[in-house]
Design a protein around this motif. Structure first.
Motif, PDB file in Angstrom:
ATOM      1  N   UNK A   1       0.855  -1.181   0.000  1.00 26.06           N
ATOM      2  CA  UNK A   1       0.000   0.000   0.000  1.00 26.06           C
ATOM      3  C   UNK A   1       0.891   1.230   0.000  1.00 26.06           C
ATOM      4  N   UNK A   2       0.601   2.165  -0.903  1.00 31.91           N
ATOM      5  CA  UNK A   2       1.413   3.381  -1.034  1.00 31.91           C
ATOM      6  C   UNK A   2       0.491   4.592  -0.993  1.00 31.91           C
ATOM      7  N   UNK A   3       0.769   5.507  -0.071  1.00 30.63           N
ATOM      8  CA  UNK A   3      -0.066   6.695   0.080  1.00 30.63           C
ATOM      9  C   UNK A   3       0.806   7.920   0.282  1.00 30.63           C
ATOM     10  N   UNK A   4       0.224   9.098   0.036  1.00 31.37           N
ATOM     11  CA  UNK A   4       0.919  10.338   0.371  1.00 31.37           C
ATOM     12  C   UNK A   4       0.902  10.496   1.884  1.00 31.37           C
ATOM     13  N   UNK A   5       2.077  10.559   2.486  1.00 29.22           N
ATOM     14  CA  UNK A   5       2.189  10.580   3.939  1.00 29.22           C
ATOM     15  C   UNK A   5       2.210  12.000   4.475  1.00 29.22           C
ATOM     16  N   UNK A   6       1.400  12.230   5.516  1.00 28.63           N
ATOM     17  CA  UNK A   6       1.362  13.533   6.160  1.00 28.63           C
ATOM     18  C   UNK A   6       2.312  13.513   7.355  1.00 28.63           C
ATOM     19  N   UNK A   7       2.299  14.581   8.117  1.00 29.82           N
ATOM     20  CA  UNK A   7       3.070  14.607   9.358  1.00 29.82           C
ATOM     21  C   UNK A   7       2.503  13.559  10.310  1.00 29.82           C
ATOM     22  N   UNK A   8       3.348  13.048  11.189  1.00 27.05           N
ATOM     23  CA  UNK A   8       2.935  12.005  12.118  1.00 27.05           C
ATOM     24  C   UNK A   8       2.175  12.638  13.281  1.00 27.05           C
ATOM     25  N   UNK A   9       0.857  12.528  13.236  1.00 27.59           N
ATOM     26  CA  UNK A   9      -0.002  13.122  14.269  1.00 27.59           C
ATOM     27  C   UNK A   9      -1.061  12.106  14.685  1.00 27.59           C
ATOM     28  N   UNK A  10      -0.720  11.210  15.604  1.00 24.43           N
ATOM     29  CA  UNK A  10      -1.677  10.206  16.053  1.00 24.43           C
ATOM     30  C   UNK A  10      -2.925  10.836  16.657  1.00 24.43           C
ATOM     31  N   UNK A  11      -4.049  10.122  16.525  1.00 25.91           N
ATOM     32  CA  UNK A  11      -5.308  10.580  17.100  1.00 25.91           C
ATOM     33  C   UNK A  11      -5.401  10.151  18.571  1.00 25.91           C
TER      34      UNK A  11
ATOM     35  N   UNK B   1       9.944   8.793   6.165  1.00 26.72           N
ATOM     36  CA  UNK B   1       9.423   9.543   5.022  1.00 26.72           C
ATOM     37  C   UNK B   1       8.611  10.754   5.466  1.00 26.72           C
ATOM     38  N   UNK B   2       7.988  10.666   6.645  1.00 24.76           N
ATOM     39  CA  UNK B   2       7.221  11.787   7.179  1.00 24.76           C
ATOM     40  C   UNK B   2       8.111  12.817   7.871  1.00 24.76           C
ATOM     41  N   UNK B   3       9.412  12.545   7.935  1.00 25.74           N
ATOM     42  CA  UNK B   3      10.336  13.464   8.583  1.00 25.74           C
ATOM     43  C   UNK B   3      10.309  13.387  10.093  1.00 25.74           C
TER      44      UNK B   3
END
Length: 264
Positions: free
Chosen positions: A27-37, A230-232
């Motif tokens: 699965x490949x998606x555009x990754x955003x910043x890591x911000x868990x809910x 990848x999300x930095x």
């Protein structure tokens, strides 16, 4: 989308296990910043997962337990605290979500026990009929649980690969969806959440040792830490070590003595 690891061909995120060329899919998606809910279970990471709607039970965010061994600080991830007793619930949760999205209500898989238990539990909770192909050597305790969870158990006289072949034959003959965790891109999406949890609990470990049979845990750890990079969010990956039971190794020379504790 899904992308083939061999030829690079892409597919929409429908339930399929392999590329037309036979390659495995990721699965490949555009990754955003890591911000868990703000959830205390794996729904914390649902924006990074191909999950729609609610599937019960939800896998837990499991604790780590520290222990000093010969001057080295080691931590153990306690995934036996998942609903069915193993890390397999993470991959099953994502897979079942995708199956429900597509209206699939009957599946078949092969297993040495833990994956079948996981799919049986989630199948029972979500109205999916599960055919589990197992060896006669599977532990009686696991077989009893499988039957108690309503799985249709198919016994096979043979080794693990023979069990796999019989499950695939059944799938093709009966037209029942095959959901092996071996080649399942959605299963790996679930196992990658262990990397997210480890990062939140410990930061980036120097080393991560993973028991490795078919490799879904090891590859999930690689994918999870790679996505954090990848999300930095992190600037390095841990050293990943695949650990296999002696006498059953597939990634290195096979030992002459077989480990009597290994079922998978």
């Amino acid at each position: 989308m899904l992308r083939c690891s061999r030829c690079g061909k892409t597919y929409p995120e429908t339930f399929r296990l392999t590329c037309d060329c036979g390659g495995t899919l990721l699965v490949e998606r555009n990754l955003e910043a890591f911000t868990p809910e703000p959830f205390l279970d794996v729904r914390r990471y649902r924006r990074y997962l191909p999950v729609n709607g609610e599937v019960a039970p939800v896998p837990a965010v499991t604790p780590v337990s520290g222990l000093e061994i010969n001057g080295v600080k080691a931590f153990f991830k306690l995934d036996y605290l998942q609903p069915s007793g193993s890390f397999k619930d993470r991959g099953t949760w994502v897979t079942v979500s995708k199956l429900l999205d597509e209206g699939i209500k009957e599946v078949v898989l092969d297993s040495s026990g833990n994956a079948a238990l996981s799919f049986a539990l989630y199948g029972l909770a979500n109205g999916i009929r599960v055919h589990a192909f197992v060896s006669y050597d599977t532990s009686p305790g696991k077989l009893s649980l499988l039957q108690g969870l309503g799985a249709v158990v198919h016994y096979v006289d043979g080794d693990r690969m023979t069990v796999h072949e019989r499950a695939v034959e059944f799938s093709e003959r009966r037209g029942v969806t095959y959901v092996s965790h071996w080649f399942n891109p959605y299963f790996m999406e679930g196992t990658k959440t262990i990397a997210f949890e480890l990062y939140e609990q410990l930061g980036v470990p120097d080393w991560v040792l993973a028991p490795t049979g078919s490799g879904t845990l090891f590859l999930g750890l690689w994918k999870g830490f790679s996505e954090l990079s990848a999300m930095g969010e992190i600037d390095r990956l841990p050293r990943l070590v695949a650990v296999q039971a002696s006498g059953y190794e597939s990634l290195c020379e096979r030992s002459a003595v077989k480990n009597t504790f290994a079922e998978g």
